[in-house]
Design a protein around this motif. Structure first.
Motif, PDB file in Angstrom:
ATOM      1  N   PHE A 121     -27.023  -7.718 -40.065  1.00  0.00           N
ATOM      2  CA  PHE A 121     -26.159  -6.786 -39.351  1.00  0.00           C
ATOM      3  C   PHE A 121     -24.834  -7.478 -39.061  1.00  0.00           C
ATOM      4  O   PHE A 121     -24.800  -8.614 -38.590  1.00  0.00           O
ATOM      5  N   ILE A 166     -24.089  -2.819 -42.281  1.00  0.00           N
ATOM      6  CA  ILE A 166     -25.287  -3.642 -42.394  1.00  0.00           C
ATOM      7  C   ILE A 166     -25.460  -4.059 -43.855  1.00  0.00           C
ATOM      8  O   ILE A 166     -25.452  -3.213 -44.752  1.00  0.00           O
ATOM      9  N   LYS A 213     -31.327   3.321 -36.046  1.00  0.00           N
ATOM     10  CA  LYS A 213     -32.360   2.306 -36.247  1.00  0.00           C
ATOM     11  C   LYS A 213     -33.048   2.450 -37.603  1.00  0.00           C
ATOM     12  O   LYS A 213     -33.428   1.459 -38.233  1.00  0.00           O
ATOM     13  N   TYR A 237     -31.076   0.575 -40.074  1.00  0.00           N
ATOM     14  CA  TYR A 237     -31.266  -0.862 -39.854  1.00  0.00           C
ATOM     15  C   TYR A 237     -32.612  -1.312 -40.416  1.00  0.00           C
ATOM     16  O   TYR A 237     -32.689  -2.332 -41.126  1.00  0.00           O
ATOM     17  N   LEU A 296     -27.309   0.278 -33.390  1.00  0.00           N
ATOM     18  CA  LEU A 296     -28.646  -0.137 -33.802  1.00  0.00           C
ATOM     19  C   LEU A 296     -29.765   0.622 -33.092  1.00  0.00           C
ATOM     20  O   LEU A 296     -30.930   0.502 -33.478  1.00  0.00           O
ATOM     21  N   THR A 312     -26.051  -3.793 -28.301  1.00  0.00           N
ATOM     22  CA  THR A 312     -25.462  -3.838 -29.647  1.00  0.00           C
ATOM     23  C   THR A 312     -24.829  -5.204 -29.873  1.00  0.00           C
ATOM     24  O   THR A 312     -24.624  -5.965 -28.948  1.00  0.00           O
TER      25      THR A 312
END
Length: 542
Positions: free
Chosen positions: A290, A285, A257, A260, A253, A542
């Protein structure tokens, strides 16, 4: 044509859990690569005339080392080298090639999820005839040989054109440059319901796969877009680059990112995934959710029968000790074996070869099955796609129903990267020394019921692996685990694993870090993380 070059040993060539990893300039030292490769060959018996599989993740220095290994394989008596086109061969694909063609073994050039470039990381590891990482017996033998080596064998041969698929004769040895994707894609098509997944994409299912400019780019383009009909652009950053585009090819993550953020946005696709440098890790994800690697392992195992390759059911599930206990509850309900091993995929090999386990996983974003002997990022993505197609539900719906059935394991890993080695070792030594005094005491209102240094007794060969991680177990099933990682190239990485089991489905929508807050504080108090490391917070969560 063949000659022996006199050399002197290096004292820093001890393989870790995934081979030898150092910075590129270290490998560029005179005879450094040659010493290690010759030490591999000197530690093996019976390979004369046999086949060696060779490839890597395309990182900086990959091409140069491939030419060295080819010349040394010829001088040492291998009959054939199978090398991935362009030097590309994902770690799970290499495992498959070894197994499919009955090769003696393989050399994989990768530092996995670590960054690449002229001053970044490089790695070399050996895989055996089962397609899995070398056993500790072999890696210990290799290390001992590196300490005494006095010469290496190499052939004076012209470089092989590794960009052209085909076969060439190099002295008495054949070099076959192979399509790195073809055999792997065929294996995936035999395991999963490609027709059902194609129909799902035809009906408007949207997916993002980030190859992170690493090895899975060609695999993603061929499998997701060409064979499964996902729209062009589904696979992003799909061209492997020597420096991974200047990014860190770790599917977590922090380093993914952007993926995400997109999956949490208002126009999020249905499914998002990523893989790492050499293709053995995965990130999953869903739209607005997630899925931790620990939960992913449990959910894949619970639904594996929906895929053609697993319709007969699972023989067992294996997980590394730091991985959450979510999969344990699945194994219990299915009535199959559950195995808790040390970190390192090599420990799963015995279980898979013995037919005791079918699906394995590690909290560090690695899941796989008995189709190869490595963790496999693209495989995990395809199994998720097969499950989504078969159930007709979203990732979030599948997760929520899973937790309602089995309970939720709130789980997080806090990494303190590049800690001064002496400080990290002092923390572990101090904590190990007081493990016996912890049971019966309380920290932050949490009662400690047990504490130990995990030791694994292999049920197949009877071997014992000690000092695999420090565990502190609390009343109610919560726990904290402390472990030093062996996958970095500088300093030490302290990994702290925090887990709380929550059976109440009315409490399954909490923020993970908030749900674990008291355990996180307790971990610091028990181990003295701040005082030992000087860090106020982890490098990566994480």
């Amino acid at each position: 044509m063949f000659r022996t070059v006199v050399t002197t040993p290096y004292d820093d060539q001890k393989p870790g859990t995934s081979g030898l990893r150092k910075k590129v300039p270290v490998f560029q030292q005179e005879n450094y690569v040659e010493n290690f490769v010759q030490s591999i060959f000197d530690s093996l018996d019976g390979f004369k005339g046999k086949t060696l599989v060779l490839g890597g993740d395309g990182r900086f220095y990959n091409r140069e080392v491939i030419q060295v290994v080819i010349r040394m394989a010829a001088a040492n008596g291998f009959g054939k080298v199978m090398v991935g086109q362009g030097g590309i061969l994902s770690t799970p694909a290499a495992s498959n090639v070894i197994r499919k063609y009955g090769a003696f073994g393989g050399i994989i050039l990768s530092a996995s999820h670590n960054p690449g470039g002229p001053h970044e990381d490089f790695g070399i590891k050996y895989n055996g005839e089962n397609g899995g990482p070398a056993t500790e017996t072999i890696t210990d033998r290799i290390f001992e040989r590196t300490r005494t080596i006095g010469g290496y064998k190499i052939a004076d041969l012209a470089p092989v054109d590794i960009d052209k698929v085909g076969t060439v004769l190099m002295g008495d040895m054949t070099v076959e440059v192979i399509d790195p994707v073809a055999d792997y894609a065929a294996l995936m098509e035999s395991l999963f319901d490609f027709e059902a997944i194609r129909t799902m994409f035809t009906n408007g299912f949207r997916m993002r796969f980030d190859a992170m400019h690493a090895v899975t780019g060609p695999y993603a383009k061929e499998i997701f877009e060409k064979r499964l009909g996902a729209p062009d652009g589904t696979a992003r950053n799909f061209v492997p680059l020597p420096d991974f585009g200047g990014h860190h090819p770790d599917p977590n993550l922090v380093h993914a990112k952007h993926l995400y953020d997109e999956m949490m946005g208002p126009d999020a696709p249905d499914f998002g995934a990523a893989s790492d440098g050499d293709g053995d890790r995965n990130l999953i994800i869903g739209k607005g959710i997630f899925i931790t690697p620990s939960d992913s392992l449990a959910m894949l195992a619970a639904n594996a029968r929906l895929a053609p390759g697993y319709r007969k059911g699972l023989k067992g599930i294996a997980r590394s000790m730091p991985t959450s206990g979510a999969a344990d509850r699945v194994a219990e309900k299915l009535g199959i074996g559950m195995y808790e091993t040390p970190t390192g995929w090599k420990f799963f090999g015995n279980l898979l070869d013995a037919g005791k386990a079918t699906i394995c996983g590690e909290e560090s974003a690695g899941t796989g099955s008995d189709h190869v002997r490595e963790k496999d990022g693209v495989w995990a993505v395809l199994l998720w796609l097969n499950i989504l197609a078969a159930r007709g539900e979203s990732v979030k719906e599948i997760a929520e129903r899973h937790w309602a059935t089995y309970g939720r394991n709130y789980y997080s890993r806090h990494d303190y990267e590049e800690v001064e080695t002496d400080r990290a070792n002092a923390l572990v030594a101090e904590l190990r020394g007081k493990l016996g005094t912890l049971p019966g005491t309380s920290v932050r209102g949490l009662k400690i019921v047990a504490a130990d240094d995990f030791a694994y007794h292999d049920p197949v060969d009877g071997s014992v692996s000690r000092n695999q991680g420090l565990r502190v177990l609390f009343d109610g099933g919560s726990r904290v685990v402390f472990r030093l990682s062996g996958t970095g190239t500088s300093g030490a990485t302290l990994r702290v694993y925090i887990e709380r089991y929550e059976p109440d489905k009315l409490r399954h929508d909490l923020d993970t870090q908030e749900a674990l807050a008291d355990l996180i504080a307790a971990a610091d108090e028990i181990a003295g993380i701040r005082s030992h490391t000087g860090r106020n917070k982890p490098s990566v969560i994480t």
